[in-house]
Write a protein that holds these residues in place. Structure first.
Motif, PDB file in Angstrom:
ATOM      1  N   PHE A 259       0.832  -1.205   0.000  1.00 49.23           N
ATOM      2  CA  PHE A 259       0.000   0.000   0.000  1.00 49.23           C
ATOM      3  C   PHE A 259       0.872   1.262   0.000  1.00 49.23           C
ATOM      4  CE2 PHE A 259      -1.926   3.398   2.554  1.00 49.23           C
ATOM      5  CZ  PHE A 259      -3.053   3.670   1.799  1.00 49.23           C
ATOM      6  N   VAL A 260       1.861   1.290   0.876  1.00 47.94           N
ATOM      7  CA  VAL A 260       2.734   2.465   0.999  1.00 47.94           C
ATOM      8  C   VAL A 260       3.539   2.678  -0.286  1.00 47.94           C
ATOM      9  CG1 VAL A 260       4.731   3.432   2.209  1.00 47.94           C
ATOM     10  CG2 VAL A 260       2.895   2.333   3.509  1.00 47.94           C
ATOM     11  N   TYR A 261       4.174   1.602  -0.783  1.00 46.70           N
ATOM     12  CA  TYR A 261       4.987   1.727  -1.993  1.00 46.70           C
ATOM     13  C   TYR A 261       4.150   2.163  -3.190  1.00 46.70           C
ATOM     14  CZ  TYR A 261       9.274  -0.293  -0.028  1.00 46.70           C
ATOM     15  OH  TYR A 261      10.422  -0.505   0.695  1.00 46.70           O
ATOM     16  N   THR A 262       2.941   1.635  -3.281  1.00 47.23           N
ATOM     17  CA  THR A 262       2.064   2.005  -4.392  1.00 47.23           C
ATOM     18  C   THR A 262       1.735   3.496  -4.336  1.00 47.23           C
ATOM     19  OG1 THR A 262       1.085  -0.214  -4.497  1.00 47.23           O
ATOM     20  CG2 THR A 262      -0.147   1.569  -5.532  1.00 47.23           C
ATOM     21  N   ALA A 263       1.390   3.968  -3.153  1.00 51.93           N
ATOM     22  CA  ALA A 263       1.049   5.390  -2.983  1.00 51.93           C
ATOM     23  C   ALA A 263       2.243   6.286  -3.307  1.00 51.93           C
ATOM     24  CB  ALA A 263       0.565   5.637  -1.558  1.00 51.93           C
ATOM     25  N   VAL A 264       3.405   5.926  -2.791  1.00 47.96           N
ATOM     26  CA  VAL A 264       4.603   6.750  -2.991  1.00 47.96           C
ATOM     27  C   VAL A 264       5.048   6.750  -4.455  1.00 47.96           C
ATOM     28  CG1 VAL A 264       7.058   6.956  -2.455  1.00 47.96           C
ATOM     29  CG2 VAL A 264       5.419   6.499  -0.622  1.00 47.96           C
ATOM     30  N   PHE A 265       5.162   5.557  -5.031  1.00 51.51           N
ATOM     31  CA  PHE A 265       5.646   5.462  -6.408  1.00 51.51           C
ATOM     32  C   PHE A 265       4.668   6.090  -7.400  1.00 51.51           C
ATOM     33  CE2 PHE A 265       8.777   2.352  -4.934  1.00 51.51           C
ATOM     34  CZ  PHE A 265       9.865   2.663  -5.739  1.00 51.51           C
ATOM     35  N   LEU A 266       3.375   5.883  -7.177  1.00 53.85           N
ATOM     36  CA  LEU A 266       2.396   6.462  -8.092  1.00 53.85           C
ATOM     37  C   LEU A 266       2.408   7.986  -8.034  1.00 53.85           C
ATOM     38  CD1 LEU A 266      -0.827   4.238  -8.022  1.00 53.85           C
ATOM     39  CD2 LEU A 266       0.739   4.647  -9.923  1.00 53.85           C
ATOM     40  N   SER A 267       2.586   8.533  -6.852  1.00 53.35           N
ATOM     41  CA  SER A 267       2.655   9.982  -6.703  1.00 53.35           C
ATOM     42  C   SER A 267       3.847  10.544  -7.483  1.00 53.35           C
ATOM     43  CB  SER A 267       2.769  10.352  -5.227  1.00 53.35           C
ATOM     44  OG  SER A 267       2.984  11.737  -5.074  1.00 53.35           O
ATOM     45  N   LYS A 268       5.000   9.916  -7.312  1.00 52.65           N
ATOM     46  CA  LYS A 268       6.213  10.359  -8.010  1.00 52.65           C
ATOM     47  C   LYS A 268       6.092  10.131  -9.521  1.00 52.65           C
ATOM     48  CE  LYS A 268       9.327   9.610  -4.076  1.00 52.65           C
ATOM     49  NZ  LYS A 268       9.661  11.029  -3.886  1.00 52.65           N
ATOM     50  N   TRP A 269       5.458   9.018  -9.895  1.00 46.72           N
ATOM     51  CA  TRP A 269       5.297   8.677 -11.314  1.00 46.72           C
ATOM     52  C   TRP A 269       4.399   9.698 -12.013  1.00 46.72           C
ATOM     53  CZ3 TRP A 269       0.738   7.120 -13.882  1.00 46.72           C
ATOM     54  CH2 TRP A 269       0.923   6.640 -15.178  1.00 46.72           C
ATOM     55  N   LYS A 270       3.314  10.087 -11.367  1.00 45.99           N
ATOM     56  CA  LYS A 270       2.398  11.062 -11.966  1.00 45.99           C
ATOM     57  C   LYS A 270       3.098  12.404 -12.170  1.00 45.99           C
ATOM     58  CE  LYS A 270      -1.857   8.949 -10.221  1.00 45.99           C
ATOM     59  NZ  LYS A 270      -2.952   9.028  -9.215  1.00 45.99           N
TER      60      LYS A 270
END
Length: 248
Positions: free
Chosen positions: A121-132
């Motif tokens: 959950f944490v990695y998905t939130a962090v990586f998706l934020s940076k990816w966007k």
């Protein structure tokens, strides 16, 4: 996936699986001093390098493609199988196939979790934020990662910007799920887990030894995720060469 071969094509084989955001060519650089004596097999995993247009589906899917390639080429004896982070996770799927003899198996920064829901959950939130943010501001990720990691960062930033959301989510999922397959004793004896003492994955060392009592685990004090390998390339390569000489 696109699979490359470097060095002496007729010689013993080294299979190297790169981490998330890097490429087969970049990972193969570690073994450049051995290229006259070994054939270096270095895939670009799906969503990376020359395979950037293909979707990363799962660790199992990547392993199946690699196994198909090795068997079609008649490569059934691999002197060294070396996986880094995401590459190590995929490597754990490869080892389930006993038609190939994996002489020496090194897993650096392997994410070995039964089902790490919170971490996922944490990695998905962090990586998706940076990816966007990276998708909106082309060149931003590449510039920032280059400042942090030099040449590797340039490749990482470019890969991150070109990766699709589905592949990103599937990679995070692959790195937070592992079924702890019951590898036989002789395979375990050829497995070397490498961790930096500061990395989060190092916390899994006790679990790994409980599940696989015959493996070898090294904790590199003061280093983070895959940092020892990057900082001590010469010494690290010497360690790998020494391990390849052992027969179990």
């Amino acid at each position: 996936m696109v699979i490359h071969e470097y060095g002496n094509i007729e010689a013993e084989k080294i299979l190297v699986l790169h981490p998330m955001l890097l490429t087969g060519a970049f990972a193969a650089k570690l073994f450049a001093p051995l290229s006259d004596r070994y054939c270096i097999i270095a895939p670009d995993l799906s969503a990376h390098g020359q395979a950037s247009s293909s979707e990363f589906v799962s660790a199992e899917n990547e392993a199946a493609q690699i196994l198909c390639y090795l068997k079609e080429k008649g490569y059934t004896d691999i002197a060294l199988t070396f996986g880094i982070s995401l590459g190590a996770r995929i490597m754990l799927e490869l080892l389930k196939d006993d038609d190939i003899h994996w002489n020496c198996i090194v897993l650096d920064g392997a994410p070995v979790y039964k089902n790490a829901r919170f971490l996922r959950f944490v990695y998905t939130a962090v990586f998706l934020s940076k990816w966007k943010k990276a998708r909106k501001c082309k060149g931003f990720a590449q510039k920032k990662m280059t400042a942090l990691f030099g040449e590797a960062g340039e490749v990482m930033g470019s890969t991150f910007e070109s990766m699709d959301e589905k592949s990103l989510r599937n990679i995070i999922d692959a790195c937070s799920r592992f079924d702890f397959y019951p590898y036989p004793k002789d395979v375990q004896q050829r497995m070397y887990f490498e961790f930096g003492s500061k990395e989060i994955d190092a916390r899994q060392a006790k679990t790994i030894l409980r599940r696989y009592p015959f493996v070898h685990i090294a904790l590199h004090k003061g280093y983070g995720h895959c940092q020892y390998m990057a900082a001590e390339k010469k010494a690290y390569l010497a360690i790998l060469e020494e391990r390849m000489k052992r027969k179990v």
